[in-house]
Design a protein around this motif. Structure first.
Motif, short mmCIF file in Angstrom:
data_model
loop_
_atom_site.label_atom_id
_atom_site.label_comp_id
_atom_site.label_asym_id
_atom_site.label_seq_id
_atom_site.Cartn_x
_atom_site.Cartn_y
_atom_site.Cartn_z
N LEU A 7 13.88 31.15 14.35
CA LEU A 7 14.58 30.00 14.22
C LEU A 7 14.78 29.26 15.43
O LEU A 7 14.41 28.20 15.70
N SER A 8 15.22 30.05 16.27
CA SER A 8 15.68 29.62 17.63
C SER A 8 14.29 29.35 18.51
O SER A 8 14.16 28.29 19.15
N HIS A 9 13.31 30.02 18.06
CA HIS A 9 11.92 29.69 18.90
C HIS A 9 11.52 28.35 18.44
O HIS A 9 10.92 27.43 19.06
N GLY A 10 11.49 28.42 17.09
CA GLY A 10 10.98 26.91 16.38
C GLY A 10 11.70 25.72 17.02
O GLY A 10 10.83 24.78 17.37
N ILE A 11 12.90 25.99 17.00
CA ILE A 11 13.72 24.74 17.49
C ILE A 11 13.28 24.41 19.05
O ILE A 11 13.14 23.35 19.29
N SER A 12 13.32 25.61 19.83
CA SER A 12 12.97 25.44 21.26
C SER A 12 11.48 24.58 21.50
O SER A 12 11.52 23.89 22.18
N ILE A 13 10.68 25.14 20.50
CA ILE A 13 9.27 24.56 20.60
C ILE A 13 9.17 23.03 20.23
O ILE A 13 8.81 22.35 21.02
N LEU A 14 9.72 22.82 19.41
CA LEU A 14 9.89 21.32 18.70
C LEU A 14 10.61 20.47 20.04
O LEU A 14 10.17 19.39 19.94
N GLU A 36 4.61 29.88 28.07
CA GLU A 36 4.78 30.37 29.64
C GLU A 36 6.41 29.58 29.89
O GLU A 36 7.18 30.24 30.41
N GLN A 37 6.37 28.23 29.44
CA GLN A 37 7.35 27.34 29.97
C GLN A 37 8.74 27.92 28.87
O GLN A 37 9.79 27.95 29.57
N LEU A 38 8.82 28.34 27.89
CA LEU A 38 9.88 28.72 27.05
C LEU A 38 10.09 30.30 27.00
O LEU A 38 10.96 30.84 26.53
N ASN A 39 9.20 31.05 27.83
CA ASN A 39 9.30 32.58 27.94
C ASN A 39 9.25 33.15 26.75
O ASN A 39 10.08 34.09 26.39
N ILE A 40 8.56 32.46 25.80
CA ILE A 40 8.27 33.48 24.41
C ILE A 40 6.68 33.95 24.46
O ILE A 40 5.67 33.37 25.06
N PRO A 41 6.66 35.28 24.23
CA PRO A 41 5.23 35.84 24.00
C PRO A 41 4.21 34.87 23.28
O PRO A 41 4.55 34.48 22.32
N VAL A 42 3.15 34.88 23.82
CA VAL A 42 2.09 34.16 23.19
C VAL A 42 1.83 34.54 21.54
O VAL A 42 1.85 33.69 20.79
N THR A 44 4.07 35.57 19.54
CA THR A 44 5.17 34.98 18.64
C THR A 44 5.08 33.47 18.67
O THR A 44 5.37 32.67 17.69
N THR A 45 4.68 32.77 19.68
CA THR A 45 4.56 31.31 19.88
C THR A 45 3.43 30.75 18.73
O THR A 45 3.79 30.02 18.28
N VAL A 46 2.34 31.56 18.92
CA VAL A 46 1.29 31.16 17.87
C VAL A 46 1.61 31.41 16.49
O VAL A 46 1.50 30.56 15.86
#
Length: 138
Positions: A7-14, A36-42, A44-46
């Motif tokens: 959830l926090s990753h999704g919010i950060s990405i958006l 890279e910019q949000l320091n989330i593993p690739v 997980t980001t995908v």
């Protein structure tokens, strides 16, 4: 039951995609750059981006100049939209009902607990529905 950080990753990405595309006038952002910019593993980001795409919150473009963009204005995306996108099919509470003890009183307690937890989940969803991502920027 604890939720993942999706959830926090999704919010950060958006929010990040919104901020960057607003500054640079609609350039697609690559998953690698976002990661890279949000320091989330690739990986997980995908996964999170795939869920956001599946929910219609982002659109993806493949290729050298590919990446993602928001599918709709940030003001039209609620925290509930993001939650439902990144935690598809999950409920807030999972009720343990397989107990060795049986009887009408046990069944009544299980039913009451279930009702209370469902009410709590409904209240949480109602709250998340009211918070737009633009509210987080004010």
């Amino acid at each position: 039951m604890a939720y993942s950080t999706a959830l926090s990753h999704g919010i950060s990405i958006l929010l990040y995609v919104h901020g960057i595309t607003e500054e640079n006038c609609c350039n697609y952002l690559s998953t690698k750059v976002i990661s890279e910019q949000l320091n989330i593993p690739v990986p997980t980001t995908v996964k999170v981006i795939r869920n956001l795409n599946n929910a219609g919150l982002t659109v993806a473009k493949e290729g050298a100049k590919g990446g993602i963009l928001l599918a709709k204005p940030l003001a039209e995306i609620s925290l509930l939209d993001v939650f439902l996108a990144v935690e598809p099919g999950r409920t807030l509470f999972k009720l343990h009902t397989e107990v060795a003890v049986q009887g009408m009183k046990v069944d009544a307690v299980i039913h009451k607990v279930s009702d209370r937890l469902q009410a709590a989940e409904t209240a949480m969803q109602d709250y998340l529905r009211q918070v737009q991502l633009t509210d987080l920027l004010e």
